[in-house]
Design an enzyme around this catalytic site. Structure first.
Site, PDB file in Angstrom:
ATOM      1  N   ASP A 124     -68.280  -1.619 -65.812  1.00 28.56           N
ATOM      2  CA  ASP A 124     -67.136  -2.376 -66.695  1.00 28.56           C
ATOM      3  C   ASP A 124     -67.561  -2.315 -68.274  1.00 28.56           C
ATOM      4  O   ASP A 124     -68.589  -2.830 -68.620  1.00 28.56           O
ATOM      5  CB  ASP A 124     -67.408  -3.810 -66.413  1.00 28.56           C
ATOM      6  N   MET A 176     -62.076  -2.086 -70.440  1.00 31.50           N
ATOM      7  CA  MET A 176     -61.688  -3.199 -70.873  1.00 31.50           C
ATOM      8  C   MET A 176     -61.758  -3.436 -72.330  1.00 31.50           C
ATOM      9  O   MET A 176     -62.510  -4.239 -72.746  1.00 31.50           O
ATOM     10  CB  MET A 176     -62.047  -4.527 -70.326  1.00 31.50           C
ATOM     11  N   SER A 234     -70.011  -3.251 -58.630  1.00 36.27           N
ATOM     12  CA  SER A 234     -69.899  -3.203 -60.052  1.00 36.27           C
ATOM     13  C   SER A 234     -71.256  -3.703 -60.329  1.00 36.27           C
ATOM     14  O   SER A 234     -71.781  -4.697 -60.326  1.00 36.27           O
ATOM     15  CB  SER A 234     -68.803  -4.304 -60.357  1.00 36.27           C
ATOM     16  N   ASP A 244     -59.926  -5.535 -57.931  1.00 37.51           N
ATOM     17  CA  ASP A 244     -60.970  -5.892 -58.812  1.00 37.51           C
ATOM     18  C   ASP A 244     -61.052  -7.211 -59.259  1.00 37.51           C
ATOM     19  O   ASP A 244     -60.260  -7.789 -60.112  1.00 37.51           O
ATOM     20  CB  ASP A 244     -61.242  -4.931 -60.101  1.00 37.51           C
ATOM     21  N   MET A 279     -66.866  -3.566 -71.644  1.00 39.48           N
ATOM     22  CA  MET A 279     -65.889  -4.673 -72.519  1.00 39.48           C
ATOM     23  C   MET A 279     -66.340  -4.648 -73.934  1.00 39.48           C
ATOM     24  O   MET A 279     -67.329  -4.366 -74.131  1.00 39.48           O
ATOM     25  CB  MET A 279     -66.397  -6.043 -71.765  1.00 39.48           C
ATOM     26  N   HIS A 331     -64.225   1.536 -65.973  1.00 39.04           N
ATOM     27  CA  HIS A 331     -63.298   0.425 -66.232  1.00 39.04           C
ATOM     28  C   HIS A 331     -63.196  -0.116 -67.537  1.00 39.04           C
ATOM     29  O   HIS A 331     -64.129  -0.799 -68.099  1.00 39.04           O
ATOM     30  CB  HIS A 331     -63.309  -0.735 -65.035  1.00 39.04           C
ATOM     31  N   HIS A 359     -68.885   1.150 -59.934  1.00 39.65           N
ATOM     32  CA  HIS A 359     -67.761   0.712 -60.777  1.00 39.65           C
ATOM     33  C   HIS A 359     -68.708   0.112 -62.078  1.00 39.65           C
ATOM     34  O   HIS A 359     -69.528  -0.619 -61.863  1.00 39.65           O
ATOM     35  CB  HIS A 359     -67.267  -0.512 -60.410  1.00 39.65           C
ATOM     36  N   GLY A 409     -67.311 -11.523 -64.366  1.00 43.09           N
ATOM     37  CA  GLY A 409     -67.660 -11.457 -62.951  1.00 43.09           C
ATOM     38  C   GLY A 409     -67.832 -12.991 -62.416  1.00 43.09           C
ATOM     39  O   GLY A 409     -67.651 -13.842 -63.204  1.00 43.09           O
ATOM     40  N   MET A 414     -55.848  -5.956 -61.165  1.00 44.00           N
ATOM     41  CA  MET A 414     -56.856  -7.023 -61.251  1.00 44.00           C
ATOM     42  C   MET A 414     -56.621  -8.219 -60.416  1.00 44.00           C
ATOM     43  O   MET A 414     -55.339  -8.743 -60.312  1.00 44.00           O
ATOM     44  CB  MET A 414     -56.918  -7.702 -62.677  1.00 44.00           C
ATOM     45  N   SER A 425     -70.566  -9.645 -57.597  1.00 42.82           N
ATOM     46  CA  SER A 425     -71.219 -10.650 -57.167  1.00 42.82           C
ATOM     47  C   SER A 425     -71.423 -10.452 -55.698  1.00 42.82           C
ATOM     48  O   SER A 425     -72.717 -10.776 -55.041  1.00 42.82           O
ATOM     49  CB  SER A 425     -70.597 -12.188 -57.099  1.00 42.82           C
TER      50      SER A 425
HETATM   51  C1  DX5 Z   1     -64.540  -8.228 -64.386  1.00 40.41           C
HETATM   52  C2  DX5 Z   1     -64.658  -6.698 -63.853  1.00 40.41           C
HETATM   53  C3  DX5 Z   1     -65.262  -6.981 -62.535  1.00 40.41           C
HETATM   54  C4  DX5 Z   1     -66.135  -7.655 -62.336  1.00 40.41           C
HETATM   55  C5  DX5 Z   1     -66.109  -8.331 -60.861  1.00 40.41           C
HETATM   56  O1  DX5 Z   1     -63.478  -8.283 -65.383  1.00 40.41           O
HETATM   57  O2  DX5 Z   1     -63.754  -5.900 -64.238  1.00 40.41           O
HETATM   58  O3  DX5 Z   1     -65.478  -5.687 -62.218  1.00 40.41           O
HETATM   59  O4  DX5 Z   1     -67.535  -7.040 -62.151  1.00 40.41           O
HETATM   60  O5  DX5 Z   1     -67.090  -9.258 -60.376  1.00 40.41           O
HETATM   61  P1  DX5 Z   1     -66.856  -9.993 -59.131  1.00 40.41           P
HETATM   62  O6  DX5 Z   1     -66.771  -9.001 -57.922  1.00 40.41           O
HETATM   63  O7  DX5 Z   1     -68.224 -10.900 -59.186  1.00 40.41           O
HETATM   64  O8  DX5 Z   1     -65.819 -10.925 -59.085  1.00 40.41           O
HETATM   65 ZN    ZN Z   2     -63.997  -3.976 -63.335  1.00 45.14          ZN
END
Ligand code: DX5
Ligand code: ZN
Length: 218
Positions: A30, A63, A5, A170, A32, A61, A28, A139, A132, A193
């Protein structure tokens, strides 16, 4: 498949950060919007630029509120998979069809507090189920093992031949937690991470893949 991600990457160096994980299967991304989730990240123009900067298939993804309106646009600019949230979509089946018509795979995501049962029927229209394993939005959160029950349920429906789809997890996926996710039946693993926090992100991807492969039921 391992899908790093880029939420955890350096946003000023996205092309380099994509290159650092060329050992991955999907990248990936994200989106938002500050409404569906409190956090704000990136959108369509960044995906369009990333498409030109990497050969990795882009796993988008969304959101965001009103994904019905925006999702097909991500397919049009070359995303490989476009995932919308069940909680946000008004007409998920119609949106899946529009994503397909624009040339991408379609995914349906269920957030932490959303049960999977009401969506099992419409998953016929989707290629990817994203479970999820945290509350969507940020993250670096801690993996919630109880959410793997949804992975198990999805996997049972695939094994029984009722559904055909990738099952993606995820949130909080790392070398320790990926084992339980793979055992539960996931086959696509998002990791932010755990990949970009490593000294060598490319090697971190390979280590995650090995752990998942060893744990996946045959
Ligand atoms: C959070 C995102 C994830 C995020 C995951 O809502 O959808 O894709 O980047 O990050 P880690 O792997 O650090 O939990
Ligand atoms: Zn995600």
């Amino acid at each position: 498949m391992i899908a790093p991600s880029i939420l955890a990457a350096d946003f000023a160096r996205l092309a380099d950060e994509a290159d650092a994980v060329r050992t991955a299967d999907w990248l990936h991304v994200d989106m938002m919007d500050g409404h569906f989730v409190p956090n704000l990240t990136i959108g369509l123009p960044v995906v369009e630029s990333l498409r030109k900067a990497t050969d990795l298939p882009l796993d988008c993804h969304l959101m965001i509120d009103d994904p019905d309106r925006w999702a097909p646009g991500y397919a049009e600019v070359g995303a490989a998979n476009v995932t919308i949230h069940a909680e946000a979509a008004h007409d998920p089946v119609q949106t899946a069809r529009a994503i397909h018509a624009a040339g991408a795979l379609a995914g349906l995501a269920v957030d932490r507090d959303t049960p999977l049962e009401p969506y099992l029927d419409i998953l016929r229209e989707f290629d990817t189920l994203l479970v999820m394993t945290i509350k969507a939005g940020f993250g670096g959160q801690e993996f919630i093992p109880a959410l793997l029950d949804k992975v198990r349920l999805g996997r049972r429906h695939v094994a029984a031949g009722h559904l055909r789809m990738f099952i993606e997890v995820d949130g909080g996926i790392a070398e320790d937690t990926i084992v339980a996710a793979a055992e539960a039946g996931a086959d696509v693993f998002v990791a932010g991470s755990a990949v970009y926090g490593a000294d060598d992100p490319g090697k971190a991807v390979e280590a995650l893949r090995e752990r998942a492969r060893a744990a996946m039921p045959r």
